[in-house]
Structure formats: C-alpha cells, structure tokens
Enzyme design. Sequence first.
Site, mmCIF file in Angstrom:
data_model
loop_
_atom_site.group_PDB
_atom_site.id
_atom_site.type_symbol
_atom_site.label_atom_id
_atom_site.label_comp_id
_atom_site.label_asym_id
_atom_site.label_seq_id
_atom_site.Cartn_x
_atom_site.Cartn_y
_atom_site.Cartn_z
ATOM 1 N N ASP B 234 -6.140 -2.289 -7.585
ATOM 2 C CA ASP B 234 -6.326 -1.067 -8.502
ATOM 3 C C ASP B 234 -5.325 -1.242 -9.499
ATOM 4 O O ASP B 234 -5.473 -0.890 -10.874
ATOM 5 C CB ASP B 234 -6.099 0.120 -7.619
ATOM 6 C CG ASP B 234 -7.237 0.478 -6.696
ATOM 7 O OD1 ASP B 234 -8.168 -0.674 -6.285
ATOM 8 O OD2 ASP B 234 -7.226 1.563 -5.874
ATOM 9 N N SER B 235 -4.168 -2.056 -9.179
ATOM 10 C CA SER B 235 -3.234 -1.996 -10.348
ATOM 11 C C SER B 235 -3.152 -3.323 -11.109
ATOM 12 O O SER B 235 -2.327 -3.691 -11.915
ATOM 13 C CB SER B 235 -1.758 -2.155 -9.476
ATOM 14 O OG SER B 235 -1.972 -3.307 -8.610
ATOM 15 N N SER B 250 -4.585 -6.962 -1.662
ATOM 16 C CA SER B 250 -5.814 -7.086 -1.458
ATOM 17 C C SER B 250 -6.500 -6.577 -2.899
ATOM 18 O O SER B 250 -6.092 -5.792 -3.591
ATOM 19 C CB SER B 250 -6.169 -6.076 -0.411
ATOM 20 O OG SER B 250 -7.577 -6.010 -0.305
ATOM 21 N N VAL B 304 12.690 -15.719 -4.319
ATOM 22 C CA VAL B 304 11.935 -15.480 -5.633
ATOM 23 C C VAL B 304 10.555 -16.186 -5.823
ATOM 24 O O VAL B 304 11.071 -17.442 -5.892
ATOM 25 C CB VAL B 304 12.896 -15.602 -6.676
ATOM 26 C CG1 VAL B 304 12.150 -14.818 -8.112
ATOM 27 C CG2 VAL B 304 14.128 -14.974 -6.459
ATOM 28 N N ARG B 445 -2.213 11.364 -11.711
ATOM 29 C CA ARG B 445 -1.008 11.709 -11.069
ATOM 30 C C ARG B 445 0.127 12.358 -11.914
ATOM 31 O O ARG B 445 0.541 13.666 -11.927
ATOM 32 C CB ARG B 445 -0.462 10.830 -9.954
ATOM 33 C CG ARG B 445 0.310 11.562 -8.945
ATOM 34 C CD ARG B 445 1.730 11.068 -8.687
ATOM 35 N NE ARG B 445 1.731 9.777 -8.640
ATOM 36 C CZ ARG B 445 1.846 8.875 -7.897
ATOM 37 N NH1 ARG B 445 1.737 8.990 -6.489
ATOM 38 N NH2 ARG B 445 2.112 7.505 -8.177
ATOM 39 N N TYR B 508 -9.000 4.588 2.153
ATOM 40 C CA TYR B 508 -8.009 5.062 1.261
ATOM 41 C C TYR B 508 -7.952 6.503 1.285
ATOM 42 O O TYR B 508 -8.982 6.973 0.808
ATOM 43 C CB TYR B 508 -8.441 4.347 0.023
ATOM 44 C CG TYR B 508 -7.383 3.945 -1.051
ATOM 45 C CD1 TYR B 508 -7.074 2.533 -0.884
ATOM 46 C CD2 TYR B 508 -6.633 4.848 -1.851
ATOM 47 C CE1 TYR B 508 -6.083 2.148 -1.724
ATOM 48 C CE2 TYR B 508 -5.755 4.197 -2.668
ATOM 49 C CZ TYR B 508 -5.385 3.166 -2.781
ATOM 50 O OH TYR B 508 -4.486 2.675 -3.533
#
Lengths: 587, 587
Positions: B234-235, B250, B304, B445, B508
């Site tokens: 989603d991001s 995912s 890293v 949000r 979710y």
Amino acid sequence: MAQDAVAQRIYPDPPGPAARERSHGWGFADSGFAIDEQARVVFTGSRYAISGQVIPGLLPWAEGILGLSLDPRGVHPKRERPEVPERIACPALEAALAERLPPERRSTDPLVRLRHGHGHTQEDVWDTGWGHLARVPDLVVWPVDEDEIEFVVSNARLHGACLVPFGGGTNVCDALRCRPEERRTIVSLDMRRMNRVRWIDPVDRTARIEAGATGLEIEAQLAAHGFTLGHEPDSAELSTLGGWIAMNASGMKKNRYGNIEDLVLEISALTADGERLERAAAPRESVGGDPARWLIGSEGRLGVVTSAVVKVFPVPEVRRFGSVLFRDFEAGVAFLRDVERSGSKPASVRLMDNLQFQFGQALKPAKSGLAAWKSAAERAFVLQGLRFDADRMVACTLLFEGGRDEVRAQERAIYGLARRHGGMRAGTENGERGYQLTFAIAYIRDFMLEHWVIGESFETSVPWSALEAVCTNVKQRVFAEHAKRGLPGRPFISVRVTQLYETGVCLYFYLAFHYEGVDRPSAVFAEIEHAARDEILASGGSLSHHHGIGKLRAPFLPRVFSSAALDWRARQKRALDPDDLFGCGNG
Amino acid sequence: MAQDAVAQRIYPDPPGPAARERSHGWGFADSGFAIDEQARVVFTGSRYAISGQVIPGLLPWAEGILGLSLDPRGVHPKRERPEVPERIACPALEAALAERLPPERRSTDPLVRLRHGHGHTQEDVWDTGWGHLARVPDLVVWPVDEDEIEFVVSNARLHGACLVPFGGGTNVCDALRCRPEERRTIVSLDMRRMNRVRWIDPVDRTARIEAGATGLEIEAQLAAHGFTLGHEPDSAELSTLGGWIAMNASGMKKNRYGNIEDLVLEISALTADGERLERAAAPRESVGGDPARWLIGSEGRLGVVTSAVVKVFPVPEVRRFGSVLFRDFEAGVAFLRDVERSGSKPASVRLMDNLQFQFGQALKPAKSGLAAWKSAAERAFVLQGLRFDADRMVACTLLFEGGRDEVRAQERAIYGLARRHGGMRAGTENGERGYQLTFAIAYIRDFMLEHWVIGESFETSVPWSALEAVCTNVKQRVFAEHAKRGLPGRPFISVRVTQLYETGVCLYFYLAFHYEGVDRPSAVFAEIEHAARDEILASGGSLSHHHGIGKLRAPFLPRVFSSAALDWRARQKRALDPDDLFGCGNG
C-alpha cells in the site's frame, strides 16, 4: 504454543514397519542391480517397474560409452566386512542414557555405528566398501519423543559428548562424516522412530509431522486421508522431513508444491541447551525474523529438528505422465524456457541430454513379441521418419498433476509449445518410466562400482544465460581432466535439467569412469569432481541447488560468500552452540 | 562476487527527482483530503483518480457510523511547529563526516531530524502533530554509495554513535522511534539517494536495485525497458526496497509476483563492522544457510541493506480490474476459499466487509448527469432487483495481470466461481477504483485526526479455520473496550481480506473513534489497539502479516515465540552487532 486438540483435526494411524534397508549400500535390501546365473544384468525384487526384469542393453551400451569392455563376471567385490574404527566410549554418558532408553533403542554395534557415519557420496560408498572411514559415531540412539531428545541433549552436554542428528542417511555432501580429529564421544541421534503424522488439519490444509518420517511414510499416512505433501526428492523413499529441512531440499514436483522452504510453516527443534524452539504457525508473517527458519539448510549445525507444520494438498484428481523428444539439447532448452514463461508449468518437467536419453534406453528391460515390435517401429519412425539423429536427440519427461480441466489445459499448452520447438510426443509410458527410473537408478552406483566403474551425480543451479555454457564447459573440463590423468577409456558425463525457475534452472550432472588399474580411484574421482565444480562456478553456476555443502563443498564457500558473510555464519554458530555440541563441522 | 558488466545487461537511466513529500504528515505535498471554502470535503492535487474531486458523502456517512456529528469547520489543528527534542551532538563524529559528505547530504535541521524519528503509526502521527517525541535522530546523512555507508559506519563505531537505516519512513510499528534512554548520538542513514536500478538482465529476468529506491522509482526505471517488479505494498509510492526487505513486506499483487522474500535473490549489506555482506545470486540454492536472508525482516537491527538482486517480469500484456458484490461477508469468504483452491488466482483479490464497502461508497466523488443516474440505477438493481441488503452486502475487487489468454481464462474461472456464491459482477471501474483508493485512502488519517477522529489500521494473518472468529471477536472486543471507557459515540471497526494463501489469509482491520473530550486520546487508542491484538492472538491470528514488530508489537513476542526462540534472536543480535551500533531496539 501448545498444539491443542482442534475439533476438525484428523489423527492418522502411525505408519507400519518400514521395509528393511540394505545394511551396506543404497536403498532397500530387496532391490538392486545384480548379475544372474546367466551373466545377465537384472534388477531384483518387485518394488519398481524395472524390478524382476533382465536389462540386456546396459553393459553393451556402457562399454561403448566408456570405450572399453565390461565383463559381467569380472567384479571388484566390496569387502565382506567393512572396517569400523574403534569406539571412543564414555561410560558415564552411556550409563546415564541406559537409565532412560531401553536397550533396543541404543546401539554400539560396529555396523550400526558405521552406517551412521556416512551418507551416499562417492567417497562414502567407496570408503565403506573398499576403503575405510577414519571416524564414525560411538553410539547410536533412537529417541521416540521430544522429552527423550531433551534428555539425550542434556546428558551429551553434561558428559562433554558431541551430537549428530541423523535422518535417512542419504545426503551426498559428506555431511554425516565425522571429523577424524573429534576426540569427544560422538552420539548419533537417529530420528527415524519419530515418524508420525501427528495431525492433519483438513480445513487449513496443514499437518504436523515428526522429523524422522520418510517421504514414503509421510505420503502413506497423508494418503489414507486424501492428502499429499507433494515433496518428492530423488531420495524420498528414504530421506526424512528433518533431513529435508536441514538440507534445504528440493522435490521433483516443486512446480506444483514448492521446495521445502515453501512447504514448511513452522519448525520445532531442540537447541544445544536442550530448550524447545517453538512458535505459532501462520500462513505468512513479518515478525522480525523467525529463528526457526535458520534451521532450513542448517545441516545439523544448530539444533535438532523434531517436527514441523507443513502445507498439505488434496491428492490430485489426475496424475498423468508425458514425454517429448527433441532434435537436440538446444531445442529442448528453448522449449523449457517457453514452459517457464508460459505460466502453466506441469508439476515436473525434466530434460535429459542425449547421453542420458541413451542411458535410459539402455536400461529398458528386454522386450519380446508385440512390445519389442512396437518399440522398434517407434524407433524407426523417429530416426527415419523425423530424421532425428540418435546421437543428438534428447527427451523431456513431464508429470501433470491437478484437476481434470487443469491438467487438460496444461497438456494442451505444453504440447503446443513442444510442437513449436519441433518436439515429438513420445507417450505417457515413456514419461512414467523416465520419472520412476529416478528411484531405481539410485541403485546403479553400488552395482557399477563392483564392475570397476566409479560414479556420482552433482547438481547446481544456473541462470538461464549460463545454462549452455555450464553444460558445455563442465563436459569439456571432465574430458580434459580425465585425459590429463591418463585414465582408462572415456568418461561418462551427462546432464539433465530437473527444475525450472523464473531466473534459471537446476542442472544435474552424472559423472563416471572406469577405474580398473587406477591408483586411489576414489581420490582421483574426487579431484575430477572438484574440477567440475570449479568449472561450474567459473561458468556462472552455483555451489549447490539442493545437495548442500557438508564437508564436500565447504572449500568452495569463499567463492560464493564474502568473508563478512562467512563470518556472520561462524558467529551465529558460536552464539547458538558455543560448545559445538552439534559438532559435525559442516560448512 | 563482483558484479561484472555482462553483455546482455541493460543499464537504465537514473530516476528523475522525486515529488516533494509532505514534511509533516503522510504522502506527497500536492495531495490530501481538505475542507474547501464551501465547507465541502475535497481531495487536492491531480495525482489520484479522486484528486480534484468533491466528496460529499464522507462526513455524513462517518457521522452515521460514529454516532455523532462532525462539523467540517470544527477542527483540532496540528501544532504549527512540532516540538523537537534537543540534539545530543557529537562534534568529533560530525567533523569526521563533514570531511567526506557535502553539506547538502548532512542535516541537523530539527524538522528533518523529527521526520527521521518516526513512521506512520497512530502514535507517530499524534505525537508529531499534537503530542511530542521524546527522542529523535541527532543527525541525518544521505550516502550515495556503499563506500560512503562504509565510511559512516566506521565513523559511527569510532565515535560511539548509533545508526538507524531509514528508507521511506512509512513503517507502522514504531520501528523508527528512538529509544528515549539512548544517550549516544543517533545518526539516521537516509538511503533515498541510492535509488537506481543498476542493471536489468533481460535474459535471466533479474535486476540489481539500490536499497533506497522507492516503488515508484523502481517501476519507472523498469517500465522504460518493459519490465516490472510487481511488488505493490500500500505504501509503494514512498517505501523503498531496503525497507521492504527489512520489514518482510507483502505486496497487493503477491499472487502473481510473490512477497518480498520470493522476489529477492541476493541481498548486499554492510555489517556493523563496516564489512560487505555479499554473495553470488542463483535461482535457488542450498548452501548451509544464507546470512543475507537474515536481513529479511531484520527491521534494521543487523545491518544496512545497500542493494539487492531481484526477479523482474515483463510488463503484462493485459492488466484488467474487476469487482464482484456478494450478499454477505460469509459468501465472500466462501468465494475466496474457492479462488485459492482453483489454482488460478488473479494478481490481486481483496474482499471488503460491509462497513468498508460503505466507506468506499461514501468516498465516491459527487456525480452529476448520466453518471449519477447510472449509479442510482445500479444501486436500485442491486438492492431491489437482487434484494441485497445494503447493511450486509460486501465487495470484492480483482486485478488480473498476464497474457491475453491467461487473463481471459482467469476471468472465466473467477467469475464462474463468483456466480456459484451468488456474486454479482460490479464492473471494472469499481474494481479499479477500489484498488487505486488504497493509495489515496492513506491520506485520510491526517485529515480525520484534525476532525476529532483518531484511527489506524492493523493486520494479521489467520488460518482459514480462524478467519471468521478473528473478524467477529476483534469487532466485539473493540466495541466492548470502547464502551468500557465511556468513549463518545461508536467505534468504526472494519476488516478486509487482502491476501490469500493456501493455509489462510491476511486480514486488515481499520479502527477509528471520535476523541473530542477524550483525555489522552492517543494512549487510549493504543490501549484499544493492544486489546484488539490480544483478541487476534487469542482467536488464532498471528502477530503480524507484513507490518512487522518494531516497538509497537514487541510486548507480544513471548506469545508467539518460545523463550528459546527469543533467546536465539537475542544471541544472534549480540553476535552480529555486539556494540548495538544498529541500536534501534526493535523486537
């Protein structure tokens, strides 16, 4: 973390007694290649399609390839009774174990100890039959549950012993070889009494299976309730779930079912402290790293896998074999590439090179009557009708599993692709024979060794772009190494593609040569195999696809991992097992 | 291990400059929900389908659900200028870094430091807008290559500082929160200047991509050469490859492309010693455990990530959305179960519960003319013709990707299954809207918080058998917790199924409530979310599907791992990073 009884779960009956294994060589005692009283090659028993058959073509064909004659009577027999090194006893530990484990689940018998000190590399087989092993376990125990393993671990720690988990004993990377310099008492923890499917969840399609269950035992227990795991490495009859996890195993049907890392949802284990590594299983997770997954490919270095929760699948409605012949290896590879890209891969797709195709033909049982006629007619059609060259043509075996419509759609797609690459369908019978031969062929090495031919298989994974270079370069290198040493005849070096991935394939090589009159044949073989591995790496192949590292390939690790990566591995081992309880010394 | 130039490889142009991010809140500065001068809810900018539209239904619908009135003018504004804690400076380190890194790639600016001290949990957003963060990084640096990272790591070690790798800053598990008790200088290593696709191998279908590349940047560079990675969390617009690896991400299209662990073939990283963790990439391997894979899900604790070799795929011939309405959630779940079992899963399949379906309707832009008429007619048909209940019906969005025939076959199979469960096709437009809304909805949000509604999403994975219990129990628990605290109105608690697996699904949840007049709303929200997580675990769900652990879920770790498993994790951390250089304290 407790696995509570859940209403929907099925609790299968435990498996029946396993067939007897050969005490000294590959496989089941009832099966194997042999020379009968008429000096013909036969395959004994009734376990496989080839069992009970005469195989007239094998020796003549091998003579042609190896460039020298093979006398069926001229054998180099194994030593009647193998040499077994002295035990390093630890009376205090043995007394402690005797308090809990009954006598039939403890052994110091030399042959039992020997069997637990090797797998099935060329060196393993040679040394047990003709050479010797410098060090083997001093004691073998068969625990039946986690509590007993915990007891063994605690006592091994207390008494300063070393523990080696043992599954099917089928590894081909010297993983089970004991370090000669190990002066502690070595206890082999034979897991095969823990061979139950504890439960099947038919709704979630999961099962908890004990680590010592073999592929045969797992499939039998699952099949009784309509399920399959679908994991079928070449060793599946003998190798165990715990071994698959420890070796990061791959199965022939991975296109449908996935490799072991895809199948395992949870792994339970005992640590070097005798603590239980356990967790809740979930379909998929992000939990900051799952230590249980470190056991995948751990080769016995970190802990003892005791059981795992795996995915299971309904037994497929349809299971159908197939085969296709191609003009040459290049055409076959081009076909594989299209199969991979098609998005409708059959459960198994394997491509044999010409030599391996010939080998398969040479292994065909004697035919008579109609079958012989049919086979001659087919051969004539392929060679004369299609003008395929018997010394270039290759074969691809297929296995389709799934629903009726699914399989039909896959067959349509796959055979369509095959036609585009000039492929000729060669029937389900040849496909099934090729697939099933995998299990029977594993017996041939013991037989050939007694007939002065030493051999071994080794695998790699390669990106598509390096596939042909790796095949060609390895073959050339083997011929060069063979010639350089002035070895008799010609080497047999052949390859098949056994697994397809988006980015490449698994290649499986077979190497053999005649060793009569050769000094230290096993060591010479090892040198050539080492050279072949060097060539694989130089040509873009990987160190291992699924055989693992063990002690055999450990010298190559610096060629595939940076020193920082190897340092991380060493630090992890020291952190988790500071006293090297699991002192197997694998890479 | 060196990545030599290979003839067939493509070397893409570097990405153009990224769109400006909002300095203080989610997403790009050009986009977001707002109230216009006519007191209407609008979505700004032109980036998404919803952009530039008036959304008249949102507040009235939210009022109905939350059970109280929402005045568009009655806002609870964020603090104009957030509070930023004092720096803990380390002049020696800063002087050393200044010798190598130009000024524009180092910053001690308070707002920059603040942004690097949080992700996007409810607590993060609250604390930056209305509360405060107790500790944030003292210094932010932007390396451009491995040498510079090595330089930063060495100097951080030398001067006793602490390092936190930073990707897109989008995590939702308090992973980036600095421990208040950390008295060392904290250096945030912002990876986003390393955003190149270094090469694409079109034959092997692999690419090496730098860890700081965002999903947008990766897809743009790959698309220019006909490829896609297909990883779409989603991001994805903001999150980075390195972040995906560290968080075990995912993507929405995992059915076709796999999750991050399936996509990554090799991971290059720098260790706490400033050494390079590197290895040869292969299609599949068994090499005794690959330390690079420990970085998957490591949440910045171990090293890293600098770049990775990933699988890439040709841009699919066809990309088609779809949607289906079902009478109720149970029918939708039964359909999903059949889709999973069918073996022809579309790239994405998501099922919204009734509340979320309503939410999607409420977010529809104002329509006029034909569009409004059509939508009213459709609604009438569904409600009156099919007698679907507006308060029970649910929607499933579908995304098909692949070849023309493949997609056609999938559509046939999937819509056939939908019909069997009483589903009604609701068109590609609704499907696309539903899918794309994922990106725009992320902005809501910040907007709602200013309108006295506090909210958050959280996920879990559950076995099929626990799916409905988890949904029901979490909803009941949230209502009970809300009531127990005498909070205003009613809570909003809604769920969608976002991922299908053989053994279960990802769920979710969205949780929100009105907080006007509530004392410490963020803490109260956290309590209720914690209770919901407790309920998830008690009902058979997992701790996280892909959000990770961070500091938010760490208290629950003992419920999913045995103490031996947690001990192994702690030992690994100490072994690889004994000085806690990567001192982020994630679970």
